[in-house]
Design an enzyme around this catalytic site. Sequence first.
Site, PDB file in Angstrom:
ATOM      1  N   GLU A   1      38.820  37.737  34.267  1.00 16.75           N
ATOM      2  CA  GLU A   1      39.254  38.939  33.550  1.00 16.75           C
ATOM      3  C   GLU A   1      40.744  39.209  33.733  1.00 16.75           C
ATOM      4  O   GLU A   1      41.307  38.997  34.803  1.00 16.75           O
ATOM      5  CB  GLU A   1      38.446  40.148  34.038  1.00 16.75           C
ATOM      6  CG  GLU A   1      36.950  39.958  33.822  1.00 16.75           C
ATOM      7  CD  GLU A   1      36.147  41.228  34.048  1.00 16.75           C
ATOM      8  OE1 GLU A   1      36.728  42.239  34.467  1.00 16.75           O
ATOM      9  OE2 GLU A   1      34.935  41.193  33.794  1.00 16.75           O
ATOM     10  N   ASP A   2      41.348  39.669  32.656  1.00 14.98           N
ATOM     11  CA  ASP A   2      42.683  40.267  32.707  1.00 14.98           C
ATOM     12  C   ASP A   2      43.757  39.338  33.276  1.00 14.98           C
ATOM     13  O   ASP A   2      44.566  39.759  34.103  1.00 14.98           O
ATOM     14  CB  ASP A   2      42.647  41.564  33.540  1.00 14.98           C
ATOM     15  CG  ASP A   2      41.758  42.636  32.948  1.00 14.98           C
ATOM     16  OD1 ASP A   2      40.917  42.303  32.102  1.00 14.98           O
ATOM     17  OD2 ASP A   2      41.890  43.807  33.337  1.00 14.98           O
TER      18      ASP A   2
ATOM     19  N   CYS B   1      38.946  44.070  26.881  1.00 15.76           N
ATOM     20  CA  CYS B   1      37.756  43.266  27.137  1.00 15.76           C
ATOM     21  C   CYS B   1      36.597  43.433  26.165  1.00 15.76           C
ATOM     22  O   CYS B   1      36.091  42.444  25.618  1.00 15.76           O
ATOM     23  CB  CYS B   1      37.285  43.487  28.565  1.00 15.76           C
ATOM     24  SG  CYS B   1      36.914  45.209  28.972  1.00 15.76           S
TER      25      CYS B   1
ATOM     26  N   ASP C   1      39.609  36.644  29.635  1.00 14.11           N
ATOM     27  CA  ASP C   1      39.165  37.439  28.484  1.00 14.11           C
ATOM     28  C   ASP C   1      40.301  38.054  27.669  1.00 14.11           C
ATOM     29  O   ASP C   1      40.070  38.538  26.562  1.00 14.11           O
ATOM     30  CB  ASP C   1      38.147  38.503  28.908  1.00 14.11           C
ATOM     31  CG  ASP C   1      38.718  39.563  29.842  1.00 14.11           C
ATOM     32  OD1 ASP C   1      39.856  39.404  30.323  1.00 14.11           O
ATOM     33  OD2 ASP C   1      38.014  40.556  30.100  1.00 14.11           O
ATOM     34  N   HIS C   2      41.513  38.079  28.183  1.00 12.29           N
ATOM     35  CA  HIS C   2      42.721  38.485  27.442  1.00 12.29           C
ATOM     36  C   HIS C   2      43.879  38.372  28.411  1.00 12.29           C
ATOM     37  O   HIS C   2      43.722  37.827  29.510  1.00 12.29           O
ATOM     38  CB  HIS C   2      42.603  39.904  26.859  1.00 12.29           C
ATOM     39  CG  HIS C   2      42.175  40.943  27.848  1.00 12.29           C
ATOM     40  ND1 HIS C   2      42.993  41.397  28.850  1.00 12.29           N
ATOM     41  CD2 HIS C   2      40.995  41.597  28.010  1.00 12.29           C
ATOM     42  CE1 HIS C   2      42.352  42.286  29.587  1.00 12.29           C
ATOM     43  NE2 HIS C   2      41.126  42.430  29.097  1.00 12.29           N
TER      44      HIS C   2
END
Length: 630
Positions: free
Chosen positions: A39-40, A78, A239-240
């Site tokens: 994530e992130d 997300c 996810d980004h």
Amino acid sequence: MRYFFIVLALLVVDCLAGRSAMAQQESTRLPNILWLTSEDHGPHMGCYGDSLARTPHVDQLAKKGMRFRMAWSVVPVCAPARTAIITGVYPSASGALHMRSMVPWPEEQLLFPAYLRKAGYYTTNNSKEDYNVPKAVPPWDKSGANAHWKNRKRGQPFFAVFNSTKSHESQIRKRPHQAITNPADVRIPKYHPETPEVRQDWAQYYDQVSAADADAGIHLLELAEAGLAEETIVFYYADHGSGMPRNKRWAGNTGLQVPFVVYFPEKYRHLAPADYRAGGVSDRLISFVDLAPTILSLANIQPPAYMQGHAFAGPYTAPAPQYLFGVRGRMDERPDHVRSVTDGRYVYLRNYLLHLPHGQYLEYQFQTPTTVAWKTLFDQGKLNPAQSAMWVTPREPEELYDLTSDPDEVVNLALDPAHAETIARFRKVLFDQNVRVRDVCYLPEEEMHRRSKLTTPWGLGHRPETFALEKTIEAADVAASKVSKIEELTKFLSDTESGVRYWGLIGLLIRQQRGEPIPWPAVLPLMNDESPSVQIVAAQLAVLAGSSAEQAQGLALLKTLATPEKSDVLTSISALTAIEALGDRGQSLWDDLLLMNTANLKLPDQRFSPYIPRLLLNLKELKERRTSRK
């Protein structure tokens, strides 16, 4: 003796035939597929050339496999990004663009793991679903902390997802933290100020990316120890972009680009992308909407026609796209509207709500020390233009950045006439894309829901007889333009399409902020419009530009629309945002609104529950600041 040799020959032929059949069966066996996600975080990894990163496990995977130079997550936050993955369509087309929303989705269009289950796969998701669409047909055999490919039937192929939360935005600001990366060693992007908070947060971010890499290493080792490393196709991606402010939630490259690594064992090399080679780099542009059709292709399932991505591996590989697209809608409690596109070198952003800054106040984002320090310096007038761009209004309607010379995206080439041809190309590409995918989110969120009650947002977007999409997009482009005239916007106010009327009013609101005169007689009737979204902007303009009586009428209407019991939660979010934007002009409403009981809100879904309390909290702080100034 002759009989013996005949029997022996028959046995040899039979054995060879058996081996051939086994080999053929082995080559056609469906592959296991393992997704390792985090994530992130952006491509801040050793395999992407970042010398400060410590990511040995993903680096080794890239050395064995291949990384994609440019992969975009579609949305820089997300929940809608995951929705793009699980549906295979753009969240702006499904209506699921807005952060932690929930929209109905056609039941016959399955979330893609459900197609795998039908084909015999055991599908598992170990951490976090977070989709903005319902699961009419369960996509997972098992989802949750105990979900694991080990629990499948003997010989059953699996599709398994393991997600690491170690690099999430919340972990960047977690204190105390045992530092590994030296803050003095990090590179500060040109859009961030040089402060101890910024250096600390960036250093801690690198430490958390290392922790996510370690999680990936655990799952890769587990696969190898089970003897499945050469039986399984492996993907790694985030996810980004980074959880740092102006990365996460930013619809440019720093918010959308993710690391993306794939490994195909020799047995399944025939399914790999055409340019696959060990340790290689692919220049093919890939997007999160490509993931669903790609995984189905690897499982020898033809992707459904409604999916909007392009498979980049397997028998159903599609031609490589020339562009990647990004979208930004409501971020937590703050509505916004941005679209973006890249060809791998240039990044083009189209901003629409120009009267609002990129850096609208988001309660969650302001928990990061960098955000607070950055905004404080802006308020004190201590930032240069590149550092100030996050906070200023009005926004530029168009932004163009050359990633080869400006990876931080701070030199806006859209202001340079020498790039007029490039700007024109991207304008057309973006318009054509929004029409092709049926971007229903050119309607405000509450209006999209109001008009799709008898269908779904996807269905509304695909019914030109009930929603004039092209006309709405054209009106939005005119509204968010420096050259359009008041007369042109005024014509929109009498259009039969509510989306056109809304964007006509937004265009006038932008121009009112610039000090231009407003055609008030044309605006006044729209406070009685059938669309609450139109009413909100008309009421806002009444408070800003009307007579005393009209201002009172506008405030009364905003108060009604801001009260969920009298309207609905999504309308309330937009109305509260408008009231806050009025500043002291809306102060007569503050006390009554702050008495609102948010404990028993009638929510369309629990995912909407934090937003009104956050807006009211900020309204309370606004009131306290005003009181302290007296």
